[in-house]
Design a protein around this motif. Structure first.
Motif, short mmCIF file in Angstrom:
data_model
loop_
_atom_site.label_atom_id
_atom_site.label_comp_id
_atom_site.label_asym_id
_atom_site.label_seq_id
_atom_site.Cartn_x
_atom_site.Cartn_y
_atom_site.Cartn_z
N SER B 51 0.85 -1.19 0.00
CA SER B 51 0.00 0.00 0.00
C SER B 51 0.89 1.24 0.00
CB SER B 51 -0.92 0.00 1.23
OG SER B 51 -0.18 0.23 2.40
N GLN B 53 0.56 5.92 -0.18
CA GLN B 53 -0.37 6.99 0.21
C GLN B 53 -0.25 8.24 -0.65
OE1 GLN B 53 0.63 7.54 4.34
NE2 GLN B 53 -0.96 6.13 5.00
N THR B 99 -5.19 6.08 0.91
CA THR B 99 -4.31 4.91 0.83
C THR B 99 -4.75 4.03 -0.35
OG1 THR B 99 -4.00 4.96 3.20
CG2 THR B 99 -3.46 2.90 2.09
#
Lengths: 155, 147
Positions: B51, B53, B99
């Motif tokens: 992940s 951001q 995210t």
């Protein structure tokens, strides 16, 4: 012979309201556009559009200046509710329609209904197609009404 | 009062207000500022992924609706990761951290540290779909993925 269908005070009031929208509004546009262009220019060092800020403002001022001078001249020169005025007003609405298309076209790149520009490593595409179409329809309705007003006006 | 006089007044007023709204919305779209924050976190699979951001700032006066980010990571050898964020709303004058979970495009491939380009497409709209926008960002850097 001149003809006025409304009370002189009412006619003056309508005229003033119309003039406020037709003069204050383009001034507001100019101020707002100037701020946006200056903001972009300060961020990236150069104007984000393919033409310079000064060119844009100059063209904008000339086009809208001509349109609103044309309408203001018509209002001042002819009697407010005469047939001549109605014709003048109708032609003015065509100028507004064309002016709007030209202004949007300046920012649209190759795709009408879009506005493109770049800031640093980002490219921005604003899709104004829906609001653009609604505005053109509003301009078209305005033209139709003003065209109809010619036949209602007296010599 | 003649019908056309009344109609002219109403249509002129609506047109003027609509043009002002149009300028405000276009101005608002120009004040969306997406910033990439490299912050790779390993997420479980399958397929395995990471992940990362984005900080999206809305400096305009109209809330952004249905904001979605599509991102892809690639280099000269090919595509490695891609993913979407969930739709979000960003209120006026606020910043939101979005995210994105990005997964391997070819499962079983090896993602190693190196020079990559991240291309992100940020889409959103104002007042329903009256005006929508797409912002494309390119970010090239040396990415260090956590083990």
């Amino acid at each position: 012979m001149s003809y006025s269908e409304t009370h002189p005070k009412k006619a003056t009031f309508y005229l003033l309201i119309g003039l406020i929208f037709e003069t204050v509004f383009p001034v507001l546009i100019l101020i707002y556009m100037d701020q946006i262009l200056s903001y972009f220019a300060s961020m990236v060092g150069i104007p984000p559009f393919s033409i310079t800020t000064n060119d844009m403002l100059l063209v904008y001022t000339i086009i809208f200046g001509l349109i609103f001078s044309f309408i203001a001249f018509g209002r001042g020169y002819f009697t407010k509710h005469s047939k001549k005025y109605a014709i003048f007003d109708c032609i003015g609405s065509i100028f507004s329609f064309i002016g709007y298309i030209i202004i949007v076209g300046f920012f649209s790149g190759a795709y009408f209904g879009h506005i493109y520009f770049s800031i640093m490593n980002a490219s921005i595409d604003i899709n104004i197609y829906m609001i653009y179409s609604i505005t053109l329809i509003l301009y078209l309705i305005t033209f139709i009404i003003k065209f109809a007003a010619i036949f209602e006006a007296k010599e | 009062m003649k019908v056309t006089t009344l109609l002219k007044g109403i249509v002129s007023l609506v047109s003027a207000l609509f043009l002002i709204l149009q300028l405000v919305l276009i101005g608002s779209a120009a004040f969306i500022r997406p910033a990439y924050e490299e912050n790779w976190t390993l997420i479980g699979g399958p397929p395995p992924g990471f992940s990362t951001q984005f900080n999206i700032t809305n400096q305009g006066i109209i809330p952004v609706q249905n904001l979605v980010i599509y991102a892809r990571v690639y280099n000269s050898s090919g595509d490695y990761l891609e993913g979407y964020s969930l739709p979000a709303t960003i209120q006026a004058f606020t910043t939101k951290v979005i995210t994105i979970n990005m997964y391997e495009i070819l499962p079983g491939g090896t993602i190693t540290d190196g020079n990559y380009t991240l291309i992100a497409r940020v889409t959103g709209a104002f007042l329903g779909a009256l005006i929508s926008f797409t912002i494309v960002i390119n970010y090239t850097s040396t990415f260090n993925f956590p083990p």
